[in-house]
Design an enzyme around this catalytic site. Sequence first.
Site, PDB file in Angstrom:
ATOM      1  N   ASP A 440       0.845  -1.191   0.000  1.00 56.10           N
ATOM      2  CA  ASP A 440       0.000   0.000   0.000  1.00 56.10           C
ATOM      3  C   ASP A 440       0.879   1.238   0.000  1.00 56.10           C
ATOM      4  OD1 ASP A 440      -2.435   1.329  -0.050  1.00 56.10           O
ATOM      5  OD2 ASP A 440      -2.527   1.501   2.128  1.00 56.10           O
ATOM      6  N   TYR A 442       1.185   5.719  -0.517  1.00 53.64           N
ATOM      7  CA  TYR A 442       0.733   6.950   0.143  1.00 53.64           C
ATOM      8  C   TYR A 442       0.956   8.062  -0.874  1.00 53.64           C
ATOM      9  CZ  TYR A 442       0.629  10.007   4.423  1.00 53.64           C
ATOM     10  OH  TYR A 442       0.345  10.910   5.418  1.00 53.64           O
ATOM     11  N   HIS A 447      -3.790  14.086   0.406  1.00 51.67           N
ATOM     12  CA  HIS A 447      -4.043  13.236   1.565  1.00 51.67           C
ATOM     13  C   HIS A 447      -2.887  13.308   2.558  1.00 51.67           C
ATOM     14  CE1 HIS A 447      -5.302   9.816   3.981  1.00 51.67           C
ATOM     15  NE2 HIS A 447      -4.169   9.181   3.717  1.00 51.67           N
ATOM     16  N   ARG A 456       0.628  16.494  12.942  1.00 48.68           N
ATOM     17  CA  ARG A 456       1.810  17.275  13.324  1.00 48.68           C
ATOM     18  C   ARG A 456       1.532  18.763  13.150  1.00 48.68           C
ATOM     19  NH1 ARG A 456       3.415  13.223  10.098  1.00 48.68           N
ATOM     20  NH2 ARG A 456       3.650  14.633   8.302  1.00 48.68           N
ATOM     21  N   GLU A 513     -10.379   3.934   3.381  1.00 47.13           N
ATOM     22  CA  GLU A 513      -9.453   4.619   2.474  1.00 47.13           C
ATOM     23  C   GLU A 513      -9.854   4.232   1.055  1.00 47.13           C
ATOM     24  OE1 GLU A 513      -5.379   3.818   3.497  1.00 47.13           O
ATOM     25  OE2 GLU A 513      -5.441   5.198   5.217  1.00 47.13           O
ATOM     26  N   GLU A 515      -9.182   3.858  -2.612  1.00 48.19           N
ATOM     27  CA  GLU A 515      -7.930   3.719  -3.344  1.00 48.19           C
ATOM     28  C   GLU A 515      -8.159   3.023  -4.688  1.00 48.19           C
ATOM     29  OE1 GLU A 515      -4.721   2.062  -1.077  1.00 48.19           O
ATOM     30  OE2 GLU A 515      -5.531   2.765   0.851  1.00 48.19           O
ATOM     31  N   ASP A 547      -9.135   0.204   1.719  1.00 48.77           N
ATOM     32  CA  ASP A 547      -8.177  -0.283   2.715  1.00 48.77           C
ATOM     33  C   ASP A 547      -8.643   0.188   4.089  1.00 48.77           C
ATOM     34  OD1 ASP A 547      -5.874  -1.737   3.310  1.00 48.77           O
ATOM     35  OD2 ASP A 547      -4.669   0.080   3.468  1.00 48.77           O
ATOM     36  N   ARG A 551      -8.019   3.841  12.987  1.00 51.60           N
ATOM     37  CA  ARG A 551      -7.116   4.980  13.215  1.00 51.60           C
ATOM     38  C   ARG A 551      -6.552   5.019  14.632  1.00 51.60           C
ATOM     39  NH1 ARG A 551      -5.750   6.201   8.124  1.00 51.60           N
ATOM     40  NH2 ARG A 551      -7.575   6.698   6.848  1.00 51.60           N
ATOM     41  N   GLN A 554      -3.925   2.275  14.872  1.00 52.60           N
ATOM     42  CA  GLN A 554      -2.794   2.694  14.038  1.00 52.60           C
ATOM     43  C   GLN A 554      -1.984   3.792  14.719  1.00 52.60           C
ATOM     44  OE1 GLN A 554      -4.045   4.041  10.181  1.00 52.60           O
ATOM     45  NE2 GLN A 554      -2.007   4.693   9.542  1.00 52.60           N
ATOM     46  N   TYR A 558       2.075   2.827  15.269  1.00 52.86           N
ATOM     47  CA  TYR A 558       2.808   2.964  14.001  1.00 52.86           C
ATOM     48  C   TYR A 558       4.234   3.482  14.137  1.00 52.86           C
ATOM     49  CZ  TYR A 558       2.449   8.082  13.347  1.00 52.86           C
ATOM     50  OH  TYR A 558       2.585   9.436  13.450  1.00 52.86           O
ATOM     51  N   LYS A 567      -4.153  -1.813  10.152  1.00 53.96           N
ATOM     52  CA  LYS A 567      -4.435  -1.899   8.716  1.00 53.96           C
ATOM     53  C   LYS A 567      -4.601  -3.334   8.219  1.00 53.96           C
ATOM     54  CE  LYS A 567      -3.768   1.273   6.202  1.00 53.96           C
ATOM     55  NZ  LYS A 567      -4.686   2.254   5.596  1.00 53.96           N
ATOM     56  N   THR A 571      -8.788  -5.682   3.748  1.00 54.60           N
ATOM     57  CA  THR A 571      -8.695  -4.806   2.581  1.00 54.60           C
ATOM     58  C   THR A 571      -9.663  -5.352   1.542  1.00 54.60           C
ATOM     59  OG1 THR A 571      -6.351  -4.321   2.989  1.00 54.60           O
ATOM     60  CG2 THR A 571      -7.194  -3.902   0.763  1.00 54.60           C
ATOM     61  N   GLU A 672     -10.046  12.562   7.210  1.00 56.31           N
ATOM     62  CA  GLU A 672      -9.876  13.866   6.552  1.00 56.31           C
ATOM     63  C   GLU A 672     -11.214  14.582   6.422  1.00 56.31           C
ATOM     64  OE1 GLU A 672      -7.219  13.959   2.881  1.00 56.31           O
ATOM     65  OE2 GLU A 672      -7.732  11.835   3.062  1.00 56.31           O
TER      66      GLU A 672
END
Length: 724
Positions: A440, A442, A447, A456, A513, A515, A547, A551, A554, A558, A567, A571, A672
């Site tokens: 997978d 990114y 995104h 952050r 997600e 995708e 996917d 959250r 994760q 992570y 994750k 899927t 998001e």
Amino acid sequence: MDLGGSTRMTTLPAFVRGLCDDAAIFPPGLKPLPRAVVDHRGHRAASYRDAIGPLVLTVDDLESLAPLIDGSSLDVIVTAPGGPETLAAGLERARALPVTVVAVEVALPSNTSVASAIDVLSTVDVGTATVYIEIPRDARRAEAIAACVATGYRAKFRTGGVRPELHPDAAELAVGIASVVAAGVPFKATAGLHHAVRNTDPETGHEQHGFLNVLLATDAALRGVDVEAITAILDDRDAERVAATVAALDDDRIAAARSNFVSFGTCDVVDPLTELAALGLLTVGPLADGSASQWWEACLCRQRKAAPRRPPPGPPPGRPGGGPNRFIPERTNPVTVIDIPADSPYGLANLPYGVYSAPGAAPRVGVRVGDHVVDLAGLLADDVFARPSLNPFMARGRDFWDETRTRLTAALAEDVPEQYVHSVSTVIMLLPIEVADYVDFYASEQHATNLGRLFRPGSPPLMPNWKHLPVGYHGRAGTVVVSGTDIVRPIGQRKAPDESTPTVGPSRRLDIEAELGFIVGTGSPLGSPIAADDIAEHVFGAVLVNDWSARDIQAWEYVPLGPFLGKSFATSVSPWVVPLAALDAARVPTPPQEPTPLPYLIHSQPWGLDIDLAVEWNGQIVSRPPYRDMYWSPAQMLAHMTINGATSRTGDLYASGTISGAARDQRGAFIELTWGGTEPVTVNGEARTFLEDGDTVTITATAPGLDGGRIGFGEVTGRILSSR
């Protein structure tokens, strides 16, 4: 089966003995393996038996051979189109069968050096088999011929294929023949040599070499004739002149030429022998009783009966009698015309593949046409489609993919036997592939930027490496499931910001997600990266991917190694695989990439895909992510995935990562869309942030089609069940 009508052996001219290797299972013949074995035994028992070489198979076909040979011995040639790495296991299977491997033919994929391929091949126990190296049509040609000299291997020239670019012109082939003859390397030829004399195929327009021209070119090279004159011999379309020249060769010249030009592969040994009879060069063989021209006319008539809506082809230049190069059987079963609505996303410009199960029947491969599924094993008479996975089909490579698409487009424009047609509503769709590995990425800048700002705040949203490489991680292949599979809420460790210690329990921030996934059809060996420009040789097609993401799990786990339990629980993929060839009209330039990527990530014509997705939450569309905005292209992702020498395999799935656009209603993940749960969206009158038990999410997509309309990917859907 004695197509010559007699098993009495008759002496054949020296130039034709062992000339025709029986490649019946390859395009355009594509004969099912069981039928090919039976017919081959018939040819080997016929009056023209000495003209027929071994049966040509791929290493993958050996697995299906055992029940077909009933303990009696069979001579075979084994091809390794994926390179020498695939050969050892195939030959090991052959040793358990009553077969004699007379020769092996090894391709050199574009991303493989000659030296490394020879090194691998030297470790393979080929027994007494003769080894042929397919001479690359690029800068590696001289090195490959030199390797044949050094090892004692023989050369193999590809002289055609299903695409025009696979056909070397006369000048290129002349240089190759002159080079191997000068080096003392015997050779064989394969693909495109369906006829005795140079011709233009009336259906495809491809320029095809003649095997008699190749024989005369070899004789000329042995006599020191220059390349320009050899080119003229290969270009000669005058059938009578070519035949007369062959007939005039004395025994010594024939013997010398045939010791260099060993044989050629043909998908139908009947055709070349019948043409030789029509030219007066052969008095034994299929229809060698003076009726060869009538045979061609009969073949032409059958073509007209089977395809009444198409104009019959005219005879190619230099070919007596004209006509196609194989019979098309008349239909005896009830037929139907498949109704394809004008606005259907599943018209002939799409033709997506999937694996389906009709009531009471085993899973097998079908193609979606309008609101119907058409059975491919029946329609195309090939058992590679009578499998519960697309993998055996994909493993045959791009030439076969293209040939199949061409045949399907033609066949589906006509009446189709009713027994092969099923309503979509009456079948069950299954996982289309056996997933080998799952990666997978990114790849969406929007995104990655949104998540960077969420996770952050106050720091640059993109990490320093993001614009230098497609960031990705290795997922879990075993939990890739087909659309419609319920998703059980995962359990794991999670720690909210206001909690002092982690707890274990059901995810409280379950997300999606949206995708796009890409499926590898033919892989690459260990240590051999795939170039970005070579994506079409390796990637078979695309699917929709959800996917699913926990959250909270994760976020806690992570650092420092990346996603794991958050994750790996599920899927989902759509059941229909849209061929890469169907997406040609959807290609668009990639967004500007600054800084300029490193050389291995640059391709000569960078392209993304203009695909519009829609995300439904409990039946309400909440987002429309645009794939065209993705920063990293599918080709760049594949190139990066293999730059370290990691293998790729048939059935590998690599996904784009969440697809998000600049606008809020273009975000492809709920984290998001709701900005980490702080900005709920209204779903059917209710404020929502993350997924609750009983929720259903469905993702759909369309893209521009080659016919000016839209093509569809189907849907990937899943319902959330409570944790267990």
